[in-house]
Structure formats: structure tokens, C-alpha cells
Scaffold this active site. Structure first.
Site, mmCIF file in Angstrom:
data_model
loop_
_atom_site.group_PDB
_atom_site.id
_atom_site.type_symbol
_atom_site.label_atom_id
_atom_site.label_comp_id
_atom_site.label_asym_id
_atom_site.label_seq_id
_atom_site.Cartn_x
_atom_site.Cartn_y
_atom_site.Cartn_z
ATOM 1 N N HIS A 1 13.043 5.075 12.634
ATOM 2 C CA HIS A 1 12.517 4.842 11.571
ATOM 3 C C HIS A 1 13.124 6.841 10.886
ATOM 4 O O HIS A 1 13.918 7.370 12.086
ATOM 5 C CB HIS A 1 11.348 4.931 11.079
ATOM 6 C CG HIS A 1 11.046 5.516 9.538
ATOM 7 N ND1 HIS A 1 10.861 5.851 8.464
ATOM 8 C CD2 HIS A 1 9.987 4.288 8.829
ATOM 9 C CE1 HIS A 1 10.601 5.876 7.523
ATOM 10 N NE2 HIS A 1 9.887 4.369 7.964
ATOM 11 N N ASP B 1 0.701 -0.914 0.175
ATOM 12 C CA ASP B 1 0.043 -0.309 -0.335
ATOM 13 C C ASP B 1 0.381 1.128 0.388
ATOM 14 O O ASP B 1 0.244 2.282 0.024
ATOM 15 C CB ASP B 1 -0.875 0.025 1.030
ATOM 16 C CG ASP B 1 0.262 -0.949 2.732
ATOM 17 O OD1 ASP B 1 0.900 0.293 2.568
ATOM 18 O OD2 ASP B 1 -0.544 -0.635 3.704
ATOM 19 N N GLU C 1 -1.866 5.248 2.929
ATOM 20 C CA GLU C 1 -1.976 4.124 2.574
ATOM 21 C C GLU C 1 -3.489 3.399 2.550
ATOM 22 O O GLU C 1 -3.429 2.764 1.634
ATOM 23 C CB GLU C 1 -1.507 3.257 3.402
ATOM 24 C CG GLU C 1 -0.011 3.112 3.751
ATOM 25 C CD GLU C 1 0.359 4.328 4.639
ATOM 26 O OE1 GLU C 1 -0.515 4.654 5.236
ATOM 27 O OE2 GLU C 1 1.868 4.857 4.705
HETATM 28 C C1 UD1 Z 1 6.991 4.647 3.712
HETATM 29 C C2 UD1 Z 1 5.486 4.194 3.145
HETATM 30 C C3 UD1 Z 1 4.266 3.900 3.896
HETATM 31 C C4 UD1 Z 1 5.585 2.893 4.358
HETATM 32 C C5 UD1 Z 1 6.828 2.960 5.103
HETATM 33 C C6 UD1 Z 1 8.176 2.146 5.241
HETATM 34 C C7 UD1 Z 1 4.187 6.215 1.774
HETATM 35 C C8 UD1 Z 1 3.583 7.253 1.542
HETATM 36 N N1 UD1 Z 1 4.767 6.036 2.528
HETATM 37 O O1 UD1 Z 1 6.756 5.669 4.529
HETATM 38 O O2 UD1 Z 1 3.397 3.473 3.445
HETATM 39 O O3 UD1 Z 1 4.577 2.117 5.986
HETATM 40 O O4 UD1 Z 1 7.754 3.363 4.456
HETATM 41 O O5 UD1 Z 1 9.054 2.250 6.719
HETATM 42 O O6 UD1 Z 1 4.525 5.345 0.271
HETATM 43 N N2 UD1 Z 1 14.383 8.514 4.682
HETATM 44 C C9 UD1 Z 1 15.713 8.208 4.812
HETATM 45 N N3 UD1 Z 1 15.848 6.933 3.585
HETATM 46 C C10 UD1 Z 1 15.551 5.726 4.010
HETATM 47 C C11 UD1 Z 1 14.126 6.022 4.106
HETATM 48 C C12 UD1 Z 1 13.302 7.499 4.398
HETATM 49 O O7 UD1 Z 1 16.389 9.038 5.085
HETATM 50 O O8 UD1 Z 1 16.054 4.739 3.332
HETATM 51 C C13 UD1 Z 1 13.564 9.275 4.890
HETATM 52 C C14 UD1 Z 1 13.916 10.466 4.291
HETATM 53 O O9 UD1 Z 1 14.211 11.869 4.257
HETATM 54 C C15 UD1 Z 1 12.582 10.335 2.789
HETATM 55 C C16 UD1 Z 1 11.688 10.133 4.117
HETATM 56 O O10 UD1 Z 1 12.165 9.534 5.548
HETATM 57 O O11 UD1 Z 1 12.227 11.566 2.118
HETATM 58 C C17 UD1 Z 1 10.112 9.571 4.018
HETATM 59 O O12 UD1 Z 1 9.955 8.334 3.345
HETATM 60 P P1 UD1 Z 1 9.016 8.313 2.214
HETATM 61 O O13 UD1 Z 1 9.274 6.843 1.647
HETATM 62 O O14 UD1 Z 1 8.480 9.570 1.951
HETATM 63 O O15 UD1 Z 1 8.009 7.982 3.748
HETATM 64 P P2 UD1 Z 1 7.601 6.692 4.802
HETATM 65 O O16 UD1 Z 1 7.722 7.791 6.348
HETATM 66 O O17 UD1 Z 1 9.309 6.158 4.691
HETATM 67 N N1 UDP Z 2 12.301 -3.585 10.739
HETATM 68 C C1 UDP Z 2 13.459 -4.107 9.989
HETATM 69 N N2 UDP Z 2 14.152 -2.993 11.092
HETATM 70 C C2 UDP Z 2 13.950 -2.037 11.773
HETATM 71 C C3 UDP Z 2 12.350 -2.151 11.813
HETATM 72 C C4 UDP Z 2 12.238 -3.016 10.976
HETATM 73 O O1 UDP Z 2 14.387 -4.995 9.125
HETATM 74 O O2 UDP Z 2 14.679 -1.790 12.312
HETATM 75 C C5 UDP Z 2 11.361 -4.908 9.803
HETATM 76 C C6 UDP Z 2 10.314 -5.527 10.126
HETATM 77 O O3 UDP Z 2 10.487 -6.846 10.772
HETATM 78 C C7 UDP Z 2 8.987 -5.527 8.983
HETATM 79 C C8 UDP Z 2 9.243 -4.479 8.318
HETATM 80 O O4 UDP Z 2 10.761 -3.616 8.807
HETATM 81 O O5 UDP Z 2 9.418 -6.309 8.338
HETATM 82 C C9 UDP Z 2 8.233 -3.445 8.559
HETATM 83 O O6 UDP Z 2 8.337 -2.222 8.164
HETATM 84 P P1 UDP Z 2 7.897 -1.053 8.490
HETATM 85 O O7 UDP Z 2 7.398 -1.176 9.578
HETATM 86 O O8 UDP Z 2 9.078 0.576 8.097
HETATM 87 O O9 UDP Z 2 6.707 -0.421 7.355
HETATM 88 P P2 UDP Z 2 5.501 -1.142 7.263
HETATM 89 O O10 UDP Z 2 5.172 -3.044 7.389
HETATM 90 O O11 UDP Z 2 4.375 -0.698 8.186
HETATM 91 O O12 UDP Z 2 4.253 -1.103 5.927
#
Ligand code: UD1
Ligand code: UDP
Length: 383
Positions: A248, A98, A134
Site C-alpha cells: 500500500h 466507511d 472506519e
Molecule cells: C484509506 C481509508 C481506509 C481504506 C483504505 C483503502 C480513511 C481514513 N482511510 O486509507 O478506510 O481501507 O484507504 O486502501 O478513509 N497514498 C498515495 N497514493 C494513493 C493512495 C494513498 O500516495 O493512491 C498515500 C498518500 O501519502 C496518502 C496516504 O497514502 O496521504 C494515506 O491515504 P489515505 O486515503 O488518507 O489513507 P489510507 O491509509 O489509504
Molecule cells: N486490490 C488491488 N490491488 C492491490 C491490492 C488490493 O486491486 O494491489 C483490491 C482488492 O482486490 C480489493 C480492494 O483492492 O478489491 C481492497 O482495497 P484495500 O485493501 O486497499 O481497502 P479495504 O478493502 O481494506 O477498505
């Protein structure tokens, strides 16, 4: 199967990578030609996952920008995917879950008249504001998809209720459980998952471990402030407890967490962990506090009670089975529920049953077999 019938698997974030890795493996076992494309909506958190499952992407769209917003990712993914999908012209595009990558990839495939298969189809809260965005991403993806791999019967019923052709919906289990059980087995057989620095290890050793994650957009601001205050109160009132929180990388999460919780005894803040050490920490934990979708599914398989810091969930099966509880982001509700589980062994034992409504570890094999039939031009028999 036609020799040109290639499958194009797209993902962008950590959870999609974890849940599609077993599918890529299963497709290869079925001798299906697979192209892996990452949007890299996540960068570091995606790159942490790929080596665990031995995946080298064929295309890397390298989209992530610091503090990107929903417009950036949606528009960027759509435009970049147009190029690679049009050049490859696969027979089928596979997306999972999602995220914005999921929705944008399904839309790109639709614009190019390419069939879409959706893994983890049919989850719903029926509240368009939570989780945001999502719930809408997954509803739009269902509208675009031609094949729907639902993890549970509940998810299948949601799709049926929305008029999706039942012949196109298959209950497979959740592929995240496949990934989890593979890693958990490797840890049971001596693979070392412990990578915590010595000072942090000393902080948590001989203490009851509470593992925390959180990242939902609808909790940014007040919600995260309350979650942080609850965590501070938990360590302050339970000297035998240590909290470990891999934070995160979203700046909207990093800022309040490090501001409110930095430098507190028995509260260990970490960068996101690689998947294997994270599974090892889940195994060590007494309790898990999270708003994650994937961790709601994983915790019950490891017999860990999970408190979901959200008001609603698209995964009600765990709550119904009594292995998960919704606690929202309210400080008092979180602290009181944690205190109850730490104190009351009967309540704890009822939640730590090992019941897992989400899968048996063989979801990806089922999906691989179904995709091979679809590519061969058959409509698989319902299951
Ligand atoms: C995204 C997804 C969410 C999912 C989550 C899993 C969308 C809208 N959101 O949210 O559904 O549950 O990922 O974790 O698709 N960033 C980094 N390094 C990374 C990843 C993220 O620096 O490796 C920071 C960056 O500043 C980036 C921000 O996080 O711009 C947001 O990342 P984004 O993928 O847009 O949203 P998430 O909150 O991670
Ligand atoms: N996870 C990981 N390292 C972390 C936190 C989570 O590998 O420090 C794994 C976790 O076991 C799960 C997935 O990442 O499989 C969940 O990711 P996240 O919570 O970012 O996204 P969501 O499931 O809410 O979309």
C-alpha cells in the site's frame, strides 16, 4: 422518474471505486442519470481502478496529498463537495463503505438536505478503536443515510438493533463480489492478468504462493513491525513458499515493509497492483494474509483461505463459516497459523470450501432497481 432526478455517486479510494463501479453500471442500465464525483482521497490507487470499469468521473476534486491526515481529508472533502453538490442538486447521493470520503460526502449531502443512500451499510465491530477511524465513519454514515443497502442479514440486524427504520434497509449482497466475479470470469476466458516482471515471476514459479496486503491505521508502528517479522520467518522456515506483497502507498506502511523485508529471497515486494492482475494473483495464491476489508470478502469466493491480521472484524460471517480466521498482528500467531495451513491438508480443505457469505454477484443490479424505485417516489417493498 422525474427527468431532473439525478444520482450523484461519490467515492475516493480504491475499494470504494471497485465496489461502486458495478453500481454505476447498474444505474445506467436502469436509465438513471448518474454524475460520478471522485474526491481522489487516493490518487494513483484510484486511477488504477477507473479504466478497468470504464468510468470517467464528471468531477475530480483531486484531494490527495502525501501523508495526509484525517483532518486534511475530512475538511478538504467537505468543503470541495459543498461546491459541486450545491451546483448539481442531485435527488440522491450514493456513498459506499466507511472511508473519510464516505462520511464527509454523507455529511455534505445532509447539510444540503439531499437524501443519502449507503452501500455496504450495517457492518460493525462495536469497537470504536478498530478499525480506526472506519468503525466511527460507518456508524456516522448510518446516522446520516436515508436508505441502507446492507450486504448480509447480519448487517441488517445491526442496523435494526440501532433503531434504523426497517423499511429503509435492504439486503442486497456486497457489490465487491459483483466486481470480483466479472473480472474472475474474464480471466477464466483468457484475459491475461499476468504482469509480473520476469525476475519476480522466476522467484515465485513452482512455489506455494502466499499473497499479502496490509494497511490498517491501528496497526501502524508495532503491529506492522510484527507482521513484517512474521513474513520474514515464514519464508525462512518454508523453502517451498514465496510471499508476494503489493505494498500500500501509505508512507506508514511503505517505511517498515521496505526496511524490514527489502531484498529477501522469495519475498517479492511490489507497488499496488491493478485490479485485474491482483485478482489473477489471488487465483494463483494458496493462502491470503490481509487486514483488508474487501479481500476478506473476495478470498472465500475464490476458495482461498484468508488469515485476517486484525483482532476484530466487521465481517464475522467468513469466520463463522470457517473460511477466514482472525490471527491479529502477533508474530507467533501468524507464523503458527500459516504453518498449520501449509502442513495440514484437512484444515486447509475445510477453509477452502468456496462458501461465500457476502454475495452472489447480483448486488448492484438489486441496488440499481431499488434506486430507480426510490427516484420514482416509491418506497420499495422490503427484501
Ligand atoms: C484509506 C481509508 C481506509 C481504506 C483504505 C483503502 C480513511 C481514513 N482511510 O486509507 O478506510 O481501507 O484507504 O486502501 O478513509 N497514498 C498515495 N497514493 C494513493 C493512495 C494513498 O500516495 O493512491 C498515500 C498518500 O501519502 C496518502 C496516504 O497514502 O496521504 C494515506 O491515504 P489515505 O486515503 O488518507 O489513507 P489510507 O491509509 O489509504
Ligand atoms: N486490490 C488491488 N490491488 C492491490 C491490492 C488490493 O486491486 O494491489 C483490491 C482488492 O482486490 C480489493 C480492494 O483492492 O478489491 C481492497 O482495497 P484495500 O485493501 O486497499 O481497502 P479495504 O478493502 O481494506 O477498505
Amino acid at each position: 422518474m422525474s427527468t431532473t432526478a439525478r444520482v450523484f455517486v461519490v467515492f475516493g479510494t480504491r475499494p470504494e471505486a471497485i465496489k461502486l463501479a458495478p453500481v454505476v453500471t447498474a444505474l445506467r442500465q436502469q436509465h438513471v442519470p448518474v454524475t460520478v464525483c471522485v474526491t481522489a482521497q487516493h490518487r494513483h490507487m484510484l486511477d488504477q481502478v477507473l479504466p478497468v470499469f470504464d468510468i470517467t468521473p464528471d468531477h475530480d476534486l483531486n484531494l490527495m496529498r502525501p501523508n495526509q491526515d484525517l483532518f486534511d481529508v475530512t475538511a478538504g472533502a467537505l468543503l470541495a463537495l459543498r461546491e459541486v453538490m450545491a451546483a448539481e442538486r442531485p435527488a440522491l447521493v450514493i456513498v459506499q463503505g466507511d472511508t473519510t470520503t464516505t462520511f464527509a460526502a454523507a455529511l455534505a449531502a445532509f447539510y444540503l438536505h439531499i437524501d443519502v443512500a449507503h452501500v455496504e451499510a450495517g457492518l460493525r465491530t462495536r469497537n470504536k478503536a478498530a478499525p480506526f477511524p472506519e468503525e466511527i465513519n460507518r456508524r456516522l454514515t448510518s446516522s446520516l443515510a436515508d436508505w441502507h443497502f446492507a450486504p448480509t442479514e447480519w448487517a441488517r440486524a445491526n442496523l435494526a438493533g440501532e433503531g434504523v427504520d426497517p423499511a429503509r434497509v435492504f439486503v442486497t449482497g456486497n457489490t465487491g463480489i459483483d466486481a470480483l466475479l466479472t473480472v474472475a470470469r474474464s480471466l477464466d476466458h483468457g484475459h491475461t492478468g499476468a504482469t509480473l516482471p520476469a525476475a519476480m515471476e522466476a522467484e515465485i514459479q513452482h512455489r506455494r504462493l502466499i499473497l499479502v496486503t496490509g494497511h490498517r491505521r491501528e496497526s501502524f508502528g508495532v503491529g506492522f513491525e510484527q507482521i513484517c517479522r512474521a513474513l520474514a520467518a515464514i519464508v525462512d522456515t518454508h523453502p517451498d513458499v514465496a510471499v508476494v506483497y503489493p505494498v500500500h502507498l501509505n508512507p506508514n506502511v511503505q517505511e517498515p515493509v521496505y526496511r524490514i523485508l527489502g531484498n529477501r529471497p522469495r519475498l517479492v515486494l511490489l507497488p499496488p497492483l491493478e485490479y485485474v492482475p491482483f485478482v489473477a494473483l489471488m487465483q494463483r495464491a494458496e493462502l491470503i494474509l490481509t487486514d483488508s476489508g474487501g479481500i476478506q470478502e473476495e478470498a472465500p469466493s475464490l476458495r482461498k483461505p484468508v488469515l485476517v491480521m486484525r483482532d476484530t472484524t466487521e465481517r464475522p460471517e467468513g469466520v463463522d463459516a470457517g473460511v477466514a480466521r482472525l490471527v491479529g498482528t502477533d508474530e507467533r500467531r501468524i507464523t503458527e497459523t500459516v504453518a498449520l495451513l501449509l502442513r495440514d491438508r484437512d484444515t486447509y480443505a475445510r477453509m477452502a470450501t468456496g462458501a461465500n457469505p457476502y454475495g452472489d454477484g447480483h448486488a448492484a443490479g438489486r441496488i440499481g432497481a431499488l434506486v430507480a424505485q426510490i427516484l420514482a417516489g416509491h418506497t420499495p417493498a422490503p427484501h
